[in-house]
Design a protein around this motif. Sequence first.
Motif, PDB file in Angstrom:
ATOM      1  N   GLN A  49       0.662  -1.300   0.224  1.00 37.98           N
ATOM      2  CA  GLN A  49       0.077  -0.109  -0.011  1.00 37.98           C
ATOM      3  C   GLN A  49       0.875   1.236  -0.024  1.00 37.98           C
ATOM      4  OE1 GLN A  49      -3.917  -0.354   2.509  1.00 37.98           O
ATOM      5  NE2 GLN A  49      -2.374  -1.685   3.798  1.00 37.98           N
ATOM      6  N   ALA A  50       0.698   2.177  -0.893  1.00 37.41           N
ATOM      7  CA  ALA A  50       1.157   3.472  -0.947  1.00 37.41           C
ATOM      8  C   ALA A  50       0.399   4.508  -0.837  1.00 37.41           C
ATOM      9  CB  ALA A  50       2.055   3.540  -2.207  1.00 37.41           C
ATOM     10  N   TYR A  51      -0.066   5.055   0.154  1.00 36.54           N
ATOM     11  CA  TYR A  51      -1.093   6.044   0.533  1.00 36.54           C
ATOM     12  C   TYR A  51      -0.500   7.316   0.795  1.00 36.54           C
ATOM     13  CZ  TYR A  51      -4.834   2.557   0.945  1.00 36.54           C
ATOM     14  OH  TYR A  51      -5.745   1.475   0.811  1.00 36.54           O
ATOM     15  N   ASP A  52      -0.528   8.442  -0.185  1.00 36.25           N
ATOM     16  CA  ASP A  52      -0.018   9.737   0.284  1.00 36.25           C
ATOM     17  C   ASP A  52       1.353   9.552   0.238  1.00 36.25           C
ATOM     18  OD1 ASP A  52      -2.845  10.606   0.463  1.00 36.25           O
ATOM     19  OD2 ASP A  52      -2.654  10.213   2.755  1.00 36.25           O
ATOM     20  N   TRP A  71      -1.729  -0.940  -4.432  1.00 32.95           N
ATOM     21  CA  TRP A  71      -2.849  -0.142  -4.376  1.00 32.95           C
ATOM     22  C   TRP A  71      -2.176   1.148  -3.832  1.00 32.95           C
ATOM     23  CZ3 TRP A  71      -6.949   0.040  -7.213  1.00 32.95           C
ATOM     24  CH2 TRP A  71      -8.154   0.607  -6.737  1.00 32.95           C
ATOM     25  N   ASN A  72      -2.613   2.142  -4.254  1.00 31.83           N
ATOM     26  CA  ASN A  72      -2.521   3.704  -3.624  1.00 31.83           C
ATOM     27  C   ASN A  72      -3.940   4.308  -3.432  1.00 31.83           C
ATOM     28  OD1 ASN A  72      -2.988   4.370  -6.582  1.00 31.83           O
ATOM     29  ND2 ASN A  72      -2.226   6.439  -5.886  1.00 31.83           N
ATOM     30  N   SER A  73      -3.744   5.427  -2.639  1.00 32.28           N
ATOM     31  CA  SER A  73      -4.857   6.161  -2.396  1.00 32.28           C
ATOM     32  C   SER A  73      -4.361   7.577  -2.062  1.00 32.28           C
ATOM     33  CB  SER A  73      -5.843   5.619  -1.546  1.00 32.28           C
ATOM     34  OG  SER A  73      -6.973   6.519  -1.386  1.00 32.28           O
ATOM     35  N   CYS A  74      -4.687   8.645  -2.746  1.00 29.91           N
ATOM     36  CA  CYS A  74      -4.302   9.929  -2.288  1.00 29.91           C
ATOM     37  C   CYS A  74      -5.450  10.580  -1.468  1.00 29.91           C
ATOM     38  CB  CYS A  74      -4.159  10.723  -3.626  1.00 29.91           C
ATOM     39  SG  CYS A  74      -3.469  12.314  -3.342  1.00 29.91           S
ATOM     40  N   ASP A  80       1.032  10.741  -4.444  1.00 28.89           N
ATOM     41  CA  ASP A  80       1.326   9.480  -5.023  1.00 28.89           C
ATOM     42  C   ASP A  80       1.761   9.665  -6.307  1.00 28.89           C
ATOM     43  OD1 ASP A  80       0.109   8.441  -2.762  1.00 28.89           O
ATOM     44  OD2 ASP A  80      -1.799   8.037  -3.663  1.00 28.89           O
ATOM     45  N   ILE A  83       5.947   7.369  -8.940  1.00 31.62           N
ATOM     46  CA  ILE A  83       6.335   5.922  -8.581  1.00 31.62           C
ATOM     47  C   ILE A  83       6.551   4.892  -9.665  1.00 31.62           C
ATOM     48  CG2 ILE A  83       4.957   3.866  -7.726  1.00 31.62           C
ATOM     49  CD1 ILE A  83       3.202   5.819  -5.853  1.00 31.62           C
ATOM     50  N   GLY A 108      -2.280   9.895  -8.764  1.00 28.59           N
ATOM     51  CA  GLY A 108      -1.146   9.132  -9.110  1.00 28.59           C
ATOM     52  C   GLY A 108      -0.763   9.646 -10.488  1.00 28.59           C
ATOM     53  N   TRP A 111       3.807   7.964 -13.200  1.00 31.80           N
ATOM     54  CA  TRP A 111       4.082   6.940 -12.662  1.00 31.80           C
ATOM     55  C   TRP A 111       5.090   6.096 -13.983  1.00 31.80           C
ATOM     56  CZ3 TRP A 111       0.610   3.267  -9.076  1.00 31.80           C
ATOM     57  CH2 TRP A 111       0.408   4.047  -8.242  1.00 31.80           C
TER      58      TRP A 111
END
Length: 219
Positions: A49-52, A71-74, A80, A83, A108, A111
């Motif tokens: 997980q990559a959040y913020d 999965w990411n979430s900003c 984000d 990446i 995102g 990337w």
Amino acid sequence: YLNGKSWIKVTGMNIYGARVNMSVGGYSSNIWLNELVIDGGGSSGMLVQAYDADYVRLSYSTVRNGGNCFWNSCTVGTCDNYITIDHNTFTNFYDDNDAHCIGFYDGGSNWLIEYNECSYANTGITMYGSEINNNTVRYNYIHNMEASRSPTVGTARGYGIAFEGDINADKTRTGNGIYGNIIHGCTAVSGGMQAVGIGIKLPNNGTNYIYNQYYRDWE
């Protein structure tokens, strides 16, 4: 847990029955995950997980056996970004309405996703929602995306690469380049979201650049 951490490299580790969190509870940046084996052991949820978070790299790693992979979430505005996901093997994700190998969620940009093998999930790479701009997805091998892995037939899908979800007012999903990928073996299920497997589910707005893919074997 790498929440709120910066300028860290994690390399050469085997992680079983657990996940890697970045920024759940604090902004992270400049994190490099390299040569890892992350095995969810059949657990649900996301394994990475990559959040913020900004400036994250996941490379030369194997991630397998979980509900979802990356999965990411900003949640804090513009984040984000920058990446890189390269030279990884992602396989065997299930127990979710959209088990995927790599997922953007409402954020995102810039990337680079390249030279990965994605297999045995519902969706290889999904771009879901808004503010997903100027990303490059190239030279990936995506296969065996199976709608039958979804526990809910009505939302089951078998997508190689997909633009999904709604675009919020005054937001964008544009400038993305998708090329040079090999996609095959995407399969649907009776009563699912589509009648056949789909190599690339196209966006319905924005200016994106999708060309020079190789597809075969739809069901």
